[in-house]
Scaffold this motif. Structure first.
Motif, PDB file in Angstrom:
ATOM      1  N   ALA A  84      24.434  18.384  30.652  1.00 46.33           N
ATOM      2  CA  ALA A  84      25.244  19.010  29.608  1.00 46.33           C
ATOM      3  C   ALA A  84      24.498  19.023  28.280  1.00 46.33           C
ATOM      4  N   GLU A  85      23.799  17.917  27.969  1.00 49.07           N
ATOM      5  CA  GLU A  85      23.061  17.848  26.709  1.00 49.07           C
ATOM      6  C   GLU A  85      21.950  18.895  26.663  1.00 49.07           C
ATOM      7  N   VAL A  86      21.281  19.111  27.795  1.00 51.87           N
ATOM      8  CA  VAL A  86      20.140  20.033  27.819  1.00 51.87           C
ATOM      9  C   VAL A  86      20.595  21.484  27.867  1.00 51.87           C
ATOM     10  N   TYR A  87      21.603  21.783  28.707  1.00 51.40           N
ATOM     11  CA  TYR A  87      21.957  23.178  28.960  1.00 51.40           C
ATOM     12  C   TYR A  87      23.162  23.667  28.157  1.00 51.40           C
ATOM     13  N   LEU A  88      24.066  22.756  27.760  1.00 49.09           N
ATOM     14  CA  LEU A  88      25.214  23.173  26.954  1.00 49.09           C
ATOM     15  C   LEU A  88      25.052  22.826  25.485  1.00 49.09           C
ATOM     16  N   GLY A 127      26.505  22.214  20.516  1.00 47.68           N
ATOM     17  CA  GLY A 127      26.069  21.316  19.452  1.00 47.68           C
ATOM     18  C   GLY A 127      25.492  20.032  20.033  1.00 47.68           C
ATOM     19  N   SER A 128      24.696  19.351  19.249  1.00 48.36           N
ATOM     20  CA  SER A 128      24.084  18.121  19.724  1.00 48.36           C
ATOM     21  C   SER A 128      25.113  17.001  19.824  1.00 48.36           C
ATOM     22  N   GLY A 129      24.769  15.990  20.585  1.00 48.42           N
ATOM     23  CA  GLY A 129      25.667  14.851  20.763  1.00 48.42           C
ATOM     24  C   GLY A 129      26.695  15.041  21.847  1.00 48.42           C
ATOM     25  N   TRP A 178      30.414  12.560  24.420  1.00 52.22           N
ATOM     26  CA  TRP A 178      31.821  12.783  24.738  1.00 52.22           C
ATOM     27  C   TRP A 178      32.052  13.557  26.033  1.00 52.22           C
ATOM     28  N   PHE A 179      31.031  14.179  26.588  1.00 49.34           N
ATOM     29  CA  PHE A 179      31.227  14.956  27.808  1.00 49.34           C
ATOM     30  C   PHE A 179      31.721  14.101  28.987  1.00 49.34           C
ATOM     31  N   PRO A 180      31.242  12.848  29.177  1.00 50.68           N
ATOM     32  CA  PRO A 180      31.759  12.041  30.292  1.00 50.68           C
ATOM     33  C   PRO A 180      33.268  11.835  30.238  1.00 50.68           C
ATOM     34  N   TYR A 181      33.850  11.755  29.037  1.00 49.29           N
ATOM     35  CA  TYR A 181      35.289  11.542  28.920  1.00 49.29           C
ATOM     36  C   TYR A 181      36.060  12.811  29.265  1.00 49.29           C
ATOM     37  N   VAL A 182      35.480  13.967  28.949  1.00 48.65           N
ATOM     38  CA  VAL A 182      36.102  15.230  29.372  1.00 48.65           C
ATOM     39  C   VAL A 182      36.102  15.316  30.892  1.00 48.65           C
ATOM     40  N   LEU A 183      34.997  14.963  31.503  1.00 48.89           N
ATOM     41  CA  LEU A 183      34.906  14.982  32.961  1.00 48.89           C
ATOM     42  C   LEU A 183      35.892  13.999  33.579  1.00 48.89           C
ATOM     43  N   ALA A 184      36.017  12.804  32.982  1.00 50.32           N
ATOM     44  CA  ALA A 184      36.962  11.812  33.487  1.00 50.32           C
ATOM     45  C   ALA A 184      38.398  12.312  33.362  1.00 50.32           C
ATOM     46  N   LEU A 185      38.713  13.007  32.272  1.00 49.47           N
ATOM     47  CA  LEU A 185      40.057  13.561  32.086  1.00 49.47           C
ATOM     48  C   LEU A 185      40.379  14.581  33.168  1.00 49.47           C
ATOM     49  N   LEU A 186      39.411  15.412  33.510  1.00 49.48           N
ATOM     50  CA  LEU A 186      39.623  16.381  34.584  1.00 49.48           C
ATOM     51  C   LEU A 186      39.878  15.685  35.908  1.00 49.48           C
TER      52      LEU A 186
END
Length: 293
Positions: free
Chosen positions: A252-256, A261-263, A267-275
């Protein structure tokens, strides 16, 4: 494509570091149903004890043994002071007890060893190693091999020994285990001690990467999405969850990242966990709770 696999494998190796912390949660949750929020403090205390002993001239392996003995003493104290008086209390009560315990352990570590930042050198280089045209971190490879050895050891302990049989019995039905003569207190002490050993290994690896400082206890927050995805009752689930989180955040950091935006990896792991919570609340390997009414 070669760059994609380099990022993917690098993320998988980094995810093993998260899984090491998550395994400590799984061990205690399986045996007592307690979500031990103090696991991060145990990681900090073990690493701080180890590096402080090294700085005082104690040999490496002796420092490791003393640190492990300290974690066993903490396990005994937790069983006597926290778990035993709170038997049959609600899960939220036990969670709040471990939350308070985390501050007690951190405060004790600060009083004992001080609050300064320590560098920890394990003799493992973090320089990239070229394999098949890909550059991989030597430290991440070492951490992955360490995690694999730890999982094999725990699998043998819990599947091939009497202690493992007692642990599985307590996890399935504590009252029935107590009725057939299994001493819950002894099982809890052993499990917390094993979780302390896992915390020591995780603390040394994370301390070598980030430095041994009090923010090290916050690594517990990165283990939460690992547990949600893998399940709170499965060691293999902790490993798989760690791999998913590690790989997804790097990709996600490299391609999104260039578009969002950076960083994003913070927070992406928490979005994935919520899903995952919306689709599979028990996680990939977790046991679904069935209540009869």
């Amino acid at each position: 494509m070669e760059f994609f696999f380099e990022v993917l494998i690098g993320g998988l190796l980094a995810g093993v570091m998260y899984a090491l912390v998550a395994i400590g949660f799984v061990l205690i949750y399986k045996a007592s149903g307690v979500f031990n929020f103090a696991q991060g403090a145990m990681v900090l205390f073990s690493a701080l004890t180890f590096v402080s002993l090294l700085e005082r001239g104690v040999p490496f392996w002796l420092a490791f043994v003393i640190s492990l003995a300290a974690m066993v003493l903490i396990a005994v104290a937790v069983e006597r002071v926290v778990l035993r008086p709170l038997v049959n209390r609600s899960p939220i009560t036990l969670f709040m007890a471990t939350l308070g315990l985390s501050y007690v352990v951190e405060g004790f570590a600060q009083a004992l060893w001080g609050a300064q930042v320590h560098g920890l050198e394990l003799g493992i280089s973090d320089e990239p190693l070229e394999l098949g045209g890909m550059l991989l971190s030597q430290f991440d490879i070492f951490a992955a091999l360490t995690a694999a050895a730890l999982v094999l050891l725990l699998s043998w302990l819990f599947n091939k020994t009497r202690l493992g049989l007692a642990l599985r019995a307590v996890a399935d039905d504590p009252l029935a285990a107590l009725a057939v003569g299994i001493r819950l207190q002894r099982v809890w002490v052993v499990v917390w001690a094993v979780a302390g050993f896992v915390g020591l290994v995780a603390g040394l690896l994370w301390g070598a990467r980030l430095g041994v400082q009090f923010s090290l206890s916050l690594v517990v927050l990165k283990a939460l999405p690992v547990l949600i995805i893998g399940g709170f009752t499965s060691i293999s689930g902790a490993i798989v969850g760690g791999l998913i989180i590690g790989a997804s955040e790097k990709l996600a950091e490299v391609y999104l990242g260039p578009f969002i935006g950076s960083g994003i990896e913070n927070w992406f792991p928490y979005v994935l966990a919520l899903l995952f919570l919306l689709v599979r609340p028990a996680g990939l390997f977790g046991e679904r709770a069935i209540e009869r009414v």
